[in-house]
Write a protein that holds these residues in place. Structure first.
Motif, PDB file in Angstrom:
ATOM      1  N   TYR A 154       1.128  -1.215   0.005  1.00 53.93           N
ATOM      2  CA  TYR A 154      -0.096   0.280   0.299  1.00 53.93           C
ATOM      3  C   TYR A 154       0.836   1.076   0.351  1.00 53.93           C
ATOM      4  N   ALA A 171     -12.738   2.460  -0.858  1.00 53.73           N
ATOM      5  CA  ALA A 171     -12.150   1.229  -0.312  1.00 53.73           C
ATOM      6  C   ALA A 171     -11.980   1.439   1.175  1.00 53.73           C
ATOM      7  N   GLN A 174     -15.539  -0.064   2.940  1.00 55.95           N
ATOM      8  CA  GLN A 174     -15.021  -1.333   2.860  1.00 55.95           C
ATOM      9  C   GLN A 174     -14.317  -1.701   3.900  1.00 55.95           C
ATOM     10  N   TRP A 175     -13.618  -1.355   4.288  1.00 50.57           N
ATOM     11  CA  TRP A 175     -11.983  -1.883   4.717  1.00 50.57           C
ATOM     12  C   TRP A 175     -12.800  -1.127   5.990  1.00 50.57           C
ATOM     13  N   THR A 288      -2.973   3.487   0.675  1.00 48.27           N
ATOM     14  CA  THR A 288      -3.541   2.895  -0.324  1.00 48.27           C
ATOM     15  C   THR A 288      -2.899   2.059  -1.795  1.00 48.27           C
ATOM     16  N   THR A 289      -3.260   1.010  -2.387  1.00 43.96           N
ATOM     17  CA  THR A 289      -2.844   0.588  -3.583  1.00 43.96           C
ATOM     18  C   THR A 289      -2.629   1.727  -4.091  1.00 43.96           C
ATOM     19  N   THR A 293      -7.958   1.656  -5.024  1.00 44.66           N
ATOM     20  CA  THR A 293      -9.498   0.057  -5.305  1.00 44.66           C
ATOM     21  C   THR A 293      -8.689  -0.138  -3.409  1.00 44.66           C
ATOM     22  N   GLU A 294      -8.103  -0.746  -2.700  1.00 41.54           N
ATOM     23  CA  GLU A 294      -7.481  -0.950  -1.752  1.00 41.54           C
ATOM     24  C   GLU A 294      -7.178  -0.039  -0.039  1.00 41.54           C
TER      25      GLU A 294
END
Length: 425
Positions: A154, A171, A174-175, A288-289, A293-294
């Motif tokens: 990340y 994202a 989501q986490w 983040t990536t 997205t993550e």
């Protein structure tokens, strides 16, 4: 292993890192200070280490996965993070106690709680933690956490007081929904005496020689009313602020103010939908990536129990672009906009996915509105930043909503019955 020089420790950070690495048959190659902790309480350092033996390297792979890096010389090294807490001397005031205890909580979270949430939830993994200078019988006020470095997977750091882009916002939701989902009901599975009380109460408990809290905060976050009474008193006395009468004056014969009733409604007490909350959700506490997205959150100093919407209130105010919340940036009062609704629906859908549980929309919305009012109470007493126009307009609308006020009064009546209290909090 020749060809990679081992660092000869020359300062406190290097000494602490070298000792903690040695517990795992690792040795220090390089260390660089990259960030000072809030108010001079220590430093965050980048650490480069290597295994002294093949068995140590094997254990690192088994415990933490493939986190090694191969340098230009062909030798494997590990990129790690050292968080060294070396606080200034404090007089025991609430702010100092809060910070000291928050670092205890962070260590305890990584050591005792994080693995219960699953290794597939992105967060750093603790390698070592210590209270006191390693190798010394004297604590000297020091504490340290040595952990894996998230940046290999990340690499994009969130900026201080900056807005995330749309991909990163989803994202983050989501986490957070996964974090909240996986920890629902955990409070009931932990010994209550192991949860930390508000700082002054926890300090008094320790002075009495009782078993101190040693896991996470009973009430997550650092802004809740029980630990912000001084700021609240300042707001109550500030007759120039519109939020002084709106939040601080007693309502009718109950003796409770809106702020006190809101705080009581949000205080964790083992209800459905309560979970761990991160407690300090903002852009600068995540990586983040490259695609966004993550995400992976860090800084778990204020992790504890509560309603997940309390994390969202800060995220939406401080790190979500305004256009994702509303098309109206000028109204004095605002009902919930379509953008805000979409984000909340996404979070709630993720939260309930695969659980076979319900969190009806009306209850969820009452919790969300109450979290917004509580977050505004803190900002109004401490200082505004972020989407403050949106936050104030939303809270003005919520405070005028008779159905919300009826719900809040009903919550307070229920709490008073449960505690046998007829007096203000």
């Amino acid at each position: 292993m020749a060809g990679v020089p081992v660092l000869n420790p020359s300062n406190l950070e290097e000494q602490v890192a070298a000792i903690m690495l040695s517990w795992h048959s690792l040795e220090l190659i390089a260390l660089k200070k990259v960030q000072s902790l809030w108010a001079g309480y220590g430093h965050v350092c980048e650490v480069t280490a290597r295994a002294k033996t093949a068995s140590a390297a094997r254990l690192m792979r088994e415990r933490y996965g493939d986190i090694s890096q191969v340098g230009t010389n062909g030798k494997e090294t590990y990129a790690l993070i050292l968080k060294l807490i070396s606080p200034p001397s404090g007089a025991g005031d609430e702010g100092h106690l809060r910070k000291i205890m928050s670092y205890e909580v962070e260590q305890n979270f990584y050591g005792s709680i994080a693995l219960r949430l699953g290794t597939d939830l992105p967060m750093a993994r603790s390698i070592s933690a210590t209270q006191g200078k390693p190798g010394s019988d004297t604590p000297e006020g020091l504490a340290a956490i040595l952990m894996t470095d998230l940046r290999s997977e990340y690499p994009v750091a969130g900026e201080k007081r900056a807005m995330l882009n749309e991909t990163q916002v989803y994202a983050a939701l989501q986490w957070l929904s996964e974090f909240h989902k996986r920890s629902q009901g955990m409070q009931l599975r932990l010994p209550s005496q192991k949860l930390l009380l508000p700082p002054l109460e926890e300090a008094e408990r320790r002075r009495r020689g009782e078993v101190p809290g040693s896991l996470v905060w009973l009430n997550g976050g650092y802004t809740y009313l029980a630990t912000r009474r001084t700021e609240y008193a300042t707001l109550a006395a500030d007759l120039s602020s519109e939020w002084s009468p709106a939040l601080c004056e007693s309502l009718g014969s109950s003796g409770h103010s809106v702020a006190e009733m809101v705080a009581a409604a949000l205080t964790p007490r083992g209800r459905d939908h309560e979970s761990l909350i991160h407690g300090d959700v903002k852009s600068e506490n995540l990586f983040t990536t490259q695609s966004g997205t993550e995400v992976a959150f860090y800084d778990f100093q204020y992790v504890g129990f509560g309603l997940g919407v309390c994390d969202l209130a800060k995220l939406f105010t401080c790190s979500v672009p305004l256009h994702m919340l509303t098309d109206d940036d000028g109204s004095v009062e605002l009902p919930m906009g379509e953008g805000e609704r979409r984000l909340l629906e996404r979070y709630r859908t993720n939260l309930l996915d695969g659980r076979g549980e319900t969190y009806d929309w009306d209850t969820f919305m009452r919790h969300w509105e109450t979290a917004l009012v509580d977050w505004l109470r803190f900002q109004a007493s401490w200082g505004f930043w972020g989407n403050t126009g949106w936050l104030e307009a939303r809270v003005r609308s919520i405070l005028k909503d008779e159905s919300w006020r009826t719900w809040l009064n009903a919550q307070q009546s229920l709490i008073d019955q449960e505690t046998g209290s007829l007096s203000p909090n």
